[in-house]
Design a protein around this motif. Structure first.
Motif, PDB file in Angstrom:
ATOM      1  N   ALA A 324      15.605 -10.770  -6.869  1.00  0.00           N
ATOM      2  CA  ALA A 324      14.084  -9.836  -6.931  1.00  0.00           C
ATOM      3  C   ALA A 324      13.364 -11.473  -5.999  1.00  0.00           C
ATOM      4  O   ALA A 324      11.834 -10.830  -5.048  1.00  0.00           O
ATOM      5  N   VAL A 325      14.174 -12.653  -5.977  1.00  0.00           N
ATOM      6  CA  VAL A 325      13.098 -13.620  -5.689  1.00  0.00           C
ATOM      7  C   VAL A 325      12.847 -13.973  -4.444  1.00  0.00           C
ATOM      8  O   VAL A 325      11.352 -13.894  -3.318  1.00  0.00           O
ATOM      9  N   ASN A 326      13.830 -13.032  -3.111  1.00  0.00           N
ATOM     10  CA  ASN A 326      13.535 -13.133  -1.667  1.00  0.00           C
ATOM     11  C   ASN A 326      12.217 -12.320  -1.658  1.00  0.00           C
ATOM     12  O   ASN A 326      11.251 -12.067  -0.946  1.00  0.00           O
ATOM     13  N   LEU A 327      12.165 -10.569  -2.550  1.00  0.00           N
ATOM     14  CA  LEU A 327      11.343  -9.545  -2.386  1.00  0.00           C
ATOM     15  C   LEU A 327       9.873  -9.678  -2.377  1.00  0.00           C
ATOM     16  O   LEU A 327       9.000  -9.940  -1.755  1.00  0.00           O
ATOM     17  N   GLN A 328       9.953 -10.735  -3.849  1.00  0.00           N
ATOM     18  CA  GLN A 328       8.458 -11.532  -4.281  1.00  0.00           C
ATOM     19  C   GLN A 328       8.190 -12.791  -2.760  1.00  0.00           C
ATOM     20  O   GLN A 328       6.585 -12.817  -2.812  1.00  0.00           O
ATOM     21  N   GLN A 388      -9.440  -2.453  12.543  1.00  0.00           N
ATOM     22  CA  GLN A 388      -8.379  -1.877  11.152  1.00  0.00           C
ATOM     23  C   GLN A 388      -6.922  -2.392  10.882  1.00  0.00           C
ATOM     24  O   GLN A 388      -6.737  -2.310  12.365  1.00  0.00           O
ATOM     25  N   LEU A 389      -6.683  -2.488  10.365  1.00  0.00           N
ATOM     26  CA  LEU A 389      -4.897  -2.709   9.369  1.00  0.00           C
ATOM     27  C   LEU A 389      -4.270  -1.463  10.296  1.00  0.00           C
ATOM     28  O   LEU A 389      -4.247  -0.933   9.520  1.00  0.00           O
ATOM     29  N   PRO A 390      -2.847  -1.882  10.586  1.00  0.00           N
ATOM     30  CA  PRO A 390      -2.572  -0.794  10.435  1.00  0.00           C
ATOM     31  C   PRO A 390      -2.097   0.048   9.439  1.00  0.00           C
ATOM     32  O   PRO A 390      -1.874  -0.553   8.344  1.00  0.00           O
ATOM     33  N   ASN A 391      -1.885   0.795   9.212  1.00  0.00           N
ATOM     34  CA  ASN A 391      -1.148   1.516   8.028  1.00  0.00           C
ATOM     35  C   ASN A 391       0.521   1.465   7.234  1.00  0.00           C
ATOM     36  O   ASN A 391       0.861   0.879   6.416  1.00  0.00           O
ATOM     37  N   TRP A 392       1.555   0.745   8.696  1.00  0.00           N
ATOM     38  CA  TRP A 392       2.868   0.463   8.304  1.00  0.00           C
ATOM     39  C   TRP A 392       2.298  -1.163   7.318  1.00  0.00           C
ATOM     40  O   TRP A 392       2.816  -1.205   6.919  1.00  0.00           O
ATOM     41  N   LEU A 393       1.651  -2.060   7.326  1.00  0.00           N
ATOM     42  CA  LEU A 393       1.455  -2.709   7.305  1.00  0.00           C
ATOM     43  C   LEU A 393       1.136  -3.126   5.608  1.00  0.00           C
ATOM     44  O   LEU A 393       1.684  -3.528   4.723  1.00  0.00           O
ATOM     45  N   THR A 394       0.119  -2.226   5.376  1.00  0.00           N
ATOM     46  CA  THR A 394       0.070  -1.903   3.455  1.00  0.00           C
ATOM     47  C   THR A 394       1.154  -1.394   2.863  1.00  0.00           C
ATOM     48  O   THR A 394       1.026  -1.577   1.831  1.00  0.00           O
ATOM     49  N   GLU A 395       1.769  -0.390   4.129  1.00  0.00           N
ATOM     50  CA  GLU A 395       2.836   0.458   3.048  1.00  0.00           C
ATOM     51  C   GLU A 395       3.949  -0.483   3.008  1.00  0.00           C
ATOM     52  O   GLU A 395       4.158  -0.356   2.112  1.00  0.00           O
ATOM     53  N   GLU A 396       3.582  -1.209   4.028  1.00  0.00           N
ATOM     54  CA  GLU A 396       4.947  -2.129   3.776  1.00  0.00           C
ATOM     55  C   GLU A 396       4.907  -3.030   2.029  1.00  0.00           C
ATOM     56  O   GLU A 396       5.602  -3.327   1.611  1.00  0.00           O
ATOM     57  N   ILE A 397       3.611  -3.523   2.028  1.00  0.00           N
ATOM     58  CA  ILE A 397       2.952  -4.052   0.412  1.00  0.00           C
ATOM     59  C   ILE A 397       3.843  -3.125  -0.956  1.00  0.00           C
ATOM     60  O   ILE A 397       4.333  -3.279  -1.568  1.00  0.00           O
ATOM     61  N   ASN A 398       3.506  -1.992  -0.453  1.00  0.00           N
ATOM     62  CA  ASN A 398       3.897  -1.165  -1.229  1.00  0.00           C
ATOM     63  C   ASN A 398       5.323  -0.867  -1.683  1.00  0.00           C
ATOM     64  O   ASN A 398       6.356  -0.517  -3.016  1.00  0.00           O
ATOM     65  N   LEU A 399       6.431  -1.043  -0.018  1.00  0.00           N
ATOM     66  CA  LEU A 399       7.225  -0.825  -0.401  1.00  0.00           C
ATOM     67  C   LEU A 399       7.767  -1.255  -1.206  1.00  0.00           C
ATOM     68  O   LEU A 399       9.133  -1.708  -1.808  1.00  0.00           O
ATOM     69  N   LEU A 400       7.809  -2.994  -1.061  1.00  0.00           N
ATOM     70  CA  LEU A 400       7.893  -4.681  -1.837  1.00  0.00           C
ATOM     71  C   LEU A 400       8.097  -4.212  -3.443  1.00  0.00           C
ATOM     72  O   LEU A 400       8.966  -4.905  -3.848  1.00  0.00           O
ATOM     73  N   GLN A 401       6.861  -3.916  -3.773  1.00  0.00           N
ATOM     74  CA  GLN A 401       6.786  -3.828  -4.709  1.00  0.00           C
ATOM     75  C   GLN A 401       7.683  -2.593  -5.356  1.00  0.00           C
ATOM     76  O   GLN A 401       8.480  -2.871  -6.370  1.00  0.00           O
TER      77      GLN A 401
END
Length: 696
Positions: A324-328, A388-401
């Motif tokens: 999980a370190v790399n994902l963090q 505005q930020l693209p939706n994929w950027l905010t979704e990327e954070i949710n995916l990593l979490q």
């Protein structure tokens, strides 16, 4: 719960337990240089795992802009630019709290299974079980367990070490070397992956030939503990196994101070060619020993290893935290990028002509920045909307979490949140069980290691406790009692285990729902069983309030099992007591009691039965006798008359039977229970039809 009270012991027994230098017996002892060489060889074979442990410790503490450099075996900071944002979203600490809470939901429970079926062996096994419970409370096994599991979570491996400390207990005197000695007591410690070393290529740590445990200790404490003439050199900073870097400041509590040294304890078990030895090394000097092997076993080392996840054919383990370190790191980078966007492009700015520059100071302090433009460019004053930020950027954070949560076993159900498409209690229970499943193997491995440690503790007690000691046994809701014991009383019943179900994480809400369901369906009417199945808190108080007679019978079972003989009371509910005692007589604990104790239980149940029979006889005598003479004057089959015998025919008469109800008598229909009473107490069914001469 139990604890041991130290008693006295003869100096001869302590001197026999105290080790002596094997050099005096003509056996060569290990040198400080050899211990240091073996330490370096052992730690080099697991250097990658040590690196992961040091990196995971830093990430768990929130220091997440670092990396482990294998070329230097040091943890170093990433290059830093003060103008860039370096955000840290520590999701590893929340996952660790959840995992530790699940693992330590219930305390350790030890069992000692007797090796034979005779009464003496069974009694010795029960005594051993009580003694290890005493040791667990006295030495606070739960705190040691928490430290060991935390080391396994961050480094994949933790070790439990058992030693006999001759200086502990009641002080009795001084040895010839000037070291004080006492009654002696066991000492249990836990170590992380960077504090232990085994032979390179070792597959099983417990059966290895030797092992080394390293402890960072202040130089002043080392001088006092090992009776050194001068303080040892502060060498802890020079060992990359314990340090982060040699030039950078350490986080609080993360590394040894400047005045610390490393204390190496070397233990080598006996073989057919070597007698076994124990030595303590500080710097380049053997400060204690070499001592001969004093443990009562030689087929294994006094160490038990806990693994978060096993590695095939290797004594050490690994941990999911490393994955999980790399994902963090990616999560921190993504959040940092969004933070920079908010900082540089998140403000709404106002564009207006440069000719209106003198009006800028007259504007109100609305959010935004005024940007003058050249005159004559035809630009009307207007607001520039932030991009505005693209939706994929905010979704990327949710995916990593979500990916981190899957790796660390920290799903929504573990955080107390239910998925949108799951609403039933059964579905939530299934999800909670699935969330706990990854921890089951780790919990099982931890329980096995604690069973090994408990067995070693009992073996040391059996060898070194030669004088009587007093132990007080306490159990929730039960009466305390004292026992006197020595090592000989254990009769080699030293094999302890930790039941798997006692350490496996389980959902308490699901267990309570199942217990309540069993009660509602009528599958059980035993409140104690319901409280036990549901893992209710404070079960003794719950049972006491729900059924005092059953609770009292349980206490009597406990007292009878420990050799006390309570007498049944007149106010007892004897039926409930007999039922509870009979349930106890069908348990394994009753079968393992000595014959005399079993007979005492049987006699106690018989006393309850006799009192119950006496109560029934007293009640029967209090019922008035039946008047058979009055019955003889009534015809057979009539009210108040004798019963009709078989084959007897009631003779027919022309006389109609007397009316038996108000309606048949032509009355008003007043029920007999509501009719007024006459002067003699008899009911008057129809006052209006009273006979002549009667007063209404």
């Amino acid at each position: 719960m139990t604890y041991i009270e130290n008693s006295t012991a003869t100096p001869a027994a302590i001197r026999a337990a105290a080790p002596s230098n094997p050099m005096a017996n003509g056996q060569p002892g290990i040198t400080a240089a050899e211990v240091k060489k073996r330490w370096e060889d052992g730690t080099r074979s697991v250097s990658r795992l040590i690196g992961h442990y040091r990196e995971n410790c830093a990430f768990d503490a929130g220091d997440q802009w670092v990396s482990w450099k294998r070329s230097t075996n040091q943890l170093q900071d990433m290059p830093r630019d003060d103008e860039r944002v370096r955000a840290t979203v520590n999701r590893m600490i929340s996952a660790r709290r959840t995992v530790m809470a699940k693992l330590h939901r219930r305390p350790l429970v030890f069992e000692v299974v007797p090796s034979k079926a005779d009464d003496a062996t069974v009694t010795a096994a029960n005594l051993s079980e009580s003694i290890i419970g005493a040791c667990a409370r006295k030495h606070d096994f739960e705190s040691i367990r928490e430290r060991a599991d935390l080391s396994a979570w961050l480094g994949g491996t933790a070790a439990l070490c058992v030693e006999w400390d001759t200086t502990a207990g009641q002080q009795l005197g001084m040895l010839e070397s000037g070291v004080p000695y006492g009654t002696g007591e066991v000492r249990v410690t836990s170590s992380a992956i960077n504090e232990i070393a085994f032979p390179p290529g070792c597959k099983d740590a417990r059966t290895a030939l030797w092992w080394i445990r390293a402890v960072v200790m202040p130089t002043a404490e080392a001088k006092e503990r090992y009776r050194m003439e001068v303080e040892p050199a502060a060498n802890a900073k020079s060992d990359s196994t314990f340090t982060r870097t040699s030039t950078q400041a350490e986080p609080a509590g993360d590394a040894p101070s400047e005045k610390s040294c490393i204390v190496y304890t070397y233990q080598e078990r006996p073989t057919h060619s070597t007698p076994g030895q124990i030595a303590t090394v500080i710097g380049g000097e053997v400060v204690a020993g070499p001592f001969p092997w004093y443990y009562p076993f030689s087929d294994h080392l006094p160490v038990a290893v806990i693994k978060e996840s096993a590695i095939e054919d290797h004594w050490a383990g690994m941990t999911v935290v490393s994955s999980a370190v790399n994902l963090q790191q990616l999560l921190n980078l993504s959040v940092s990028g969004i933070s920079e966007h908010v900082k540089l492009a998140g403000n709404a700015r106002l564009v207006m002509s440069a000719q209106a520059a003198e009006l800028i100071e007259q504007l109100t302090d609305l959010p935004g920045e005024v940007i003058p433009v050249a005159p004559g460019d035809g630009v009307e004053p207007h607001w520039i909307a932030p991009p505005q930020l693209p939706n994929w950027l905010t979704e990327e954070i949710n995916l990593l979490q979500r990916q981190m949560d899957d790796i660390l076993g920290h799903q929504e159900i573990s955080r107390g949140a239910s998925p949108d498409n799951i609403e039933s209690g059964v579905g939530l229970s299934i999800l909670a069980e699935q969330a706990d499943t990854p921890l089951a193997q780790w919990a099982k491995n931890s329980g096995r290691a604690w069973g090994f440690a408990a067995s070693d503790i009992l073996a040391l007690y059996a060898k070194f406790v030669t004088e009587p000691r007093q132990a007080r046994i306490d159990e929730p809701g039960m009466r305390s009692w004292h026992i006197e014991w020595t090592g000989a009383d254990l009769m080699d019943q030293t094999e302890a285990t930790v039941p798997t179900e006692a350490v496996t994480p389980r959902s308490r809400a699901a267990m309570q729902a199942m217990a309540v369901k069993l009660w509602e369906l009528g599958m059980t009417k035993d409140p104690k069983l319901v409280a036990k199945l549901g893992d209710f808190p404070d079960q003794s108080a719950f049972l006491e309030a729900l059924d005092p007679d059953y609770a009292k019978a349980e206490r009597e079972n406990h007292d009878l099992a420990i050799g006390q003989y309570p007498e049944p009371a007149d106010f007892d509910d004897h039926a409930k007591h007999i039922t509870c005692h009979n349930v106890f007589r069908k348990t394994l604990r009753y079968e393992q009691l000595p014959e005399a104790t079993r007979k005492a239980v049987d006699d106690h149940v018989l006393a309850h039965e006799n009192l119950s029979n006496q109560e029934l006889a007293t009640q029967a005598q209090s019922i008035p006798p039946f008047d058979q003479s009055a019955q003889a004057h009534q015809p057979p089959g009539s009210p108040g008359g004798p019963p009709v015998e078989p084959g007897f025919q009631v003779p027919a008469t022309d006389q109609q039977p007397a009316p038996t109800s108000p309606l048949e008598q032509g009355g008003t229909g007043t029920p007999p229970s509501e009719a007024p009473m006459g002067p003699a107490g008899e009911q008057m069914l129809n006052p209006t039809a009273a006979p002549q001469g009667a007063e209404l």
